[in-house]
Design a protein around this motif. Structure first.
Motif, PDB file in Angstrom:
ATOM      1  N   HIS A  57       0.771  -1.046   0.078  1.00  0.00           N
ATOM      2  CA  HIS A  57      -0.067   0.062   0.075  1.00  0.00           C
ATOM      3  C   HIS A  57       0.859   1.109  -0.094  1.00  0.00           C
ATOM      4  N   GLU A  58       0.177   2.503   0.088  1.00  0.00           N
ATOM      5  CA  GLU A  58       0.931   3.694  -0.127  1.00  0.00           C
ATOM      6  C   GLU A  58       1.931   3.857   1.030  1.00  0.00           C
ATOM      7  N   TYR A  59       1.842   3.347   2.164  1.00  0.00           N
ATOM      8  CA  TYR A  59       2.761   3.404   3.294  1.00  0.00           C
ATOM      9  C   TYR A  59       3.887   2.647   3.523  1.00  0.00           C
ATOM     10  N   ASN A  60       4.082   1.576   2.568  1.00  0.00           N
ATOM     11  CA  ASN A  60       5.144   0.527   2.556  1.00  0.00           C
ATOM     12  C   ASN A  60       5.481   0.304   1.051  1.00  0.00           C
ATOM     13  N   LYS A  61       5.047   1.257   0.146  1.00  0.00           N
ATOM     14  CA  LYS A  61       5.376   0.964  -1.373  1.00  0.00           C
ATOM     15  C   LYS A  61       6.785   0.775  -1.543  1.00  0.00           C
ATOM     16  N   ILE A  62       7.553   1.575  -1.129  1.00  0.00           N
ATOM     17  CA  ILE A  62       9.141   1.421  -1.531  1.00  0.00           C
ATOM     18  C   ILE A  62       9.802   0.394  -1.052  1.00  0.00           C
ATOM     19  N   GLU A  63       9.695   0.165   0.315  1.00  0.00           N
ATOM     20  CA  GLU A  63      10.335  -0.980   1.118  1.00  0.00           C
ATOM     21  C   GLU A  63       9.788  -2.321   0.738  1.00  0.00           C
ATOM     22  N   LYS A  64       8.384  -2.682   0.625  1.00  0.00           N
ATOM     23  CA  LYS A  64       7.806  -3.706   0.095  1.00  0.00           C
ATOM     24  C   LYS A  64       8.036  -4.131  -1.318  1.00  0.00           C
ATOM     25  N   GLY A  65       7.992  -2.835  -1.981  1.00  0.00           N
ATOM     26  CA  GLY A  65       8.368  -3.050  -3.542  1.00  0.00           C
ATOM     27  C   GLY A  65       9.733  -3.598  -3.865  1.00  0.00           C
ATOM     28  N   ASP A  91      -2.992   4.752  -7.685  1.00  0.00           N
ATOM     29  CA  ASP A  91      -2.638   3.719  -6.550  1.00  0.00           C
ATOM     30  C   ASP A  91      -1.183   3.390  -6.527  1.00  0.00           C
ATOM     31  N   PRO A  92      -0.519   2.997  -5.209  1.00  0.00           N
ATOM     32  CA  PRO A  92       0.809   2.668  -5.406  1.00  0.00           C
ATOM     33  C   PRO A  92       1.301   1.711  -6.370  1.00  0.00           C
ATOM     34  N   GLY A  93       0.546   0.704  -6.954  1.00  0.00           N
ATOM     35  CA  GLY A  93       0.801  -0.154  -8.048  1.00  0.00           C
ATOM     36  C   GLY A  93       1.725   0.494  -9.037  1.00  0.00           C
ATOM     37  N   GLU A  94       1.622   2.132  -9.295  1.00  0.00           N
ATOM     38  CA  GLU A  94       2.314   2.705 -10.141  1.00  0.00           C
ATOM     39  C   GLU A  94       3.700   2.529  -9.963  1.00  0.00           C
ATOM     40  N   GLU A  95       4.173   2.647  -8.709  1.00  0.00           N
ATOM     41  CA  GLU A  95       5.478   2.651  -8.201  1.00  0.00           C
ATOM     42  C   GLU A  95       6.211   1.488  -8.301  1.00  0.00           C
ATOM     43  N   LEU A  96       5.423   0.355  -8.192  1.00  0.00           N
ATOM     44  CA  LEU A  96       5.996  -1.121  -8.387  1.00  0.00           C
ATOM     45  C   LEU A  96       6.281  -1.399  -9.932  1.00  0.00           C
ATOM     46  N   VAL A  97       5.293  -0.793 -10.672  1.00  0.00           N
ATOM     47  CA  VAL A  97       5.467  -0.979 -12.066  1.00  0.00           C
ATOM     48  C   VAL A  97       6.948  -0.391 -12.699  1.00  0.00           C
ATOM     49  N   LYS A  98       7.058   0.875 -11.939  1.00  0.00           N
ATOM     50  CA  LYS A  98       8.438   1.639 -12.395  1.00  0.00           C
ATOM     51  C   LYS A  98       9.836   0.704 -11.955  1.00  0.00           C
ATOM     52  N   MET A  99       9.635   0.224 -10.521  1.00  0.00           N
ATOM     53  CA  MET A  99      10.498  -0.779 -10.174  1.00  0.00           C
ATOM     54  C   MET A  99      10.954  -1.874 -11.124  1.00  0.00           C
ATOM     55  N   CYS A 100       9.773  -2.632 -11.661  1.00  0.00           N
ATOM     56  CA  CYS A 100       9.833  -3.557 -12.344  1.00  0.00           C
ATOM     57  C   CYS A 100      10.696  -3.556 -13.572  1.00  0.00           C
ATOM     58  N   GLN A 101      10.197  -2.486 -14.278  1.00  0.00           N
ATOM     59  CA  GLN A 101      10.698  -2.043 -15.624  1.00  0.00           C
ATOM     60  C   GLN A 101      11.929  -1.525 -15.498  1.00  0.00           C
ATOM     61  N   GLU A 102      12.514  -1.013 -14.449  1.00  0.00           N
ATOM     62  CA  GLU A 102      14.136  -0.952 -14.179  1.00  0.00           C
ATOM     63  C   GLU A 102      14.503  -2.030 -14.008  1.00  0.00           C
ATOM     64  N   ALA A 103      14.194  -2.910 -13.256  1.00  0.00           N
ATOM     65  CA  ALA A 103      14.790  -4.268 -13.175  1.00  0.00           C
ATOM     66  C   ALA A 103      14.561  -5.429 -14.332  1.00  0.00           C
ATOM     67  N   GLY A 104      13.953  -4.886 -15.472  1.00  0.00           N
ATOM     68  CA  GLY A 104      13.820  -5.687 -16.558  1.00  0.00           C
ATOM     69  C   GLY A 104      12.767  -6.968 -16.467  1.00  0.00           C
ATOM     70  N   ILE A 105      11.788  -6.746 -15.458  1.00  0.00           N
ATOM     71  CA  ILE A 105      10.926  -7.607 -15.042  1.00  0.00           C
ATOM     72  C   ILE A 105       9.461  -7.527 -16.104  1.00  0.00           C
ATOM     73  N   THR A 106       8.938  -8.436 -16.522  1.00  0.00           N
ATOM     74  CA  THR A 106       7.945  -8.457 -17.386  1.00  0.00           C
ATOM     75  C   THR A 106       6.706  -7.826 -16.518  1.00  0.00           C
ATOM     76  N   VAL A 107       5.840  -7.056 -16.817  1.00  0.00           N
ATOM     77  CA  VAL A 107       4.699  -6.386 -16.510  1.00  0.00           C
ATOM     78  C   VAL A 107       3.679  -6.521 -17.318  1.00  0.00           C
ATOM     79  N   THR A 108       2.393  -7.187 -16.922  1.00  0.00           N
ATOM     80  CA  THR A 108       1.272  -7.019 -17.839  1.00  0.00           C
ATOM     81  C   THR A 108      -0.012  -6.983 -16.936  1.00  0.00           C
TER      82      THR A 108
END
Length: 281
Positions: A57-65, A91-108
């Motif tokens: 969620h919004e309050y743990n999106k970086i650490e949990k991400g 929604d905080p999912g936006e941040e996780l998508v950025k992290m995954c793209q930077e790590a080369g992980i497929t997002v769909t």
């Protein structure tokens, strides 16, 4: 081999809007990252989904991400769900998508219900072009800055609002945008879904005697280009013809080009500009 991040839409009110694909992905994933596990467990139980859950969620999106990205890199598939609608939209999912793209992980995405588009399509206002603002900022100055940016917005605008802030927001909209057409959509996809097609002023009069209830999606009419042109013309006409000419001459325009631009600004012919300047003492 790295896993895949799935953004799974969930119903915004009616459980029947859950897609077959979303149910399958949630069952097959190694982990579900949910905005509120207490809320999401009801959805999972309804569809007999036994996949483990973790809060994101919004309050743990970086650490949990970072932890979720690590699990994805280790080959796990993770599904992200929000309380309602499409993850990543306000929604905080936006941040996780950025992290995954930077790590080369497929997002769909596993698309489905979305309150913004649902409200827009049933609002009765223009749908070809729209601007989505989600929830306005809570900070008063930032909130006003966003509304000032929307003052001359020609696209239909979509804004989310909670019932206890609805009247205050409507008052601010009236002060900033004027009296526009608006459709206030609530209880979307539920039994008591309502679309209140009205104007901002009439909405304020209505809520003066009726207490707002339920999460709302406000769909607001954009400003017409004709009105913008009329306001621009009025501003130019506050300036004398000579001052108007001097403005462009001072910018390095030659006299002929300046007269042409003045005529365009004032929506008159070049001959009218010439005649007016001749009559100037």
């Amino acid at each position: 081999m790295a896993g895949t991040l799935y953004l799974c839409a969930t119903p915004i009110g009616n459980l029947e809007d859950m897609t077959f694909r979303a149910v399958r992905i949630l069952k097959e994933a190694d982990l579900i990252a949910a905005e509120d596990t207490r809320n999401s467990i009801k959805l999972l139980n309804h569809f007999e989904i036994k996949t483990p859950m973790t809060s994101y969620h919004e309050y743990n999106k970086i650490e949990k991400g970072h932890k979720l990205v690590e699990r994805l890199q280790n080959g796990e598939d993770i599904a992200v769900i929000t309380d309602a609608g499409m993850p990543g939209i306000s929604d905080p999912g936006e941040e996780l998508v950025k992290m995954c793209q930077e790590a080369g992980i497929t997002v769909t995405a596993v698309p489905g219900a979305c309150a913004c588009v649902t409200a827009l399509t049933i609002s009765g206002l223009g749908t070809r072009r729209f601007a989505f603002e989600a929830f306005l900022p809570t900070d008063k100055k930032e909130r006003q800055a966003v509304l000032n940016e929307l003052k001359d917005e020609t696209r239909t605008m979509v804004i989310y609002e909670a019932p206890h802030r609805l009247v205050r927001t409507l008052k601010t909209l009236r002060e900033t945008l004027g009296n526009r057409r608006i459709s206030i959509c609530r209880e979307l996809t539920k039994k008591h879904e309502t679309v209140f097609a009205t104007t901002i002023e009439d909405a304020l009069a209505y809520y003066d005697v009726q207490e707002p209830k339920g999460e709302c999606v406000m769909v607001i009419e954009g400003k017409s280009r004709e009105e913008i042109r009329s306001e621009e013309k009025a501003r130019w006409e506050e300036m004398s013809m000579e001052e108007h000419m001097e403005l462009y001459l001072g910018q390095g325009m030659d006299k002929k080009s300046a007269m042409k631009q003045v005529a365009k600004d004032r929506d008159i012919g070049k001959r009218d500009v010439y005649q007016a300047l001749l009559q100037t003492p």
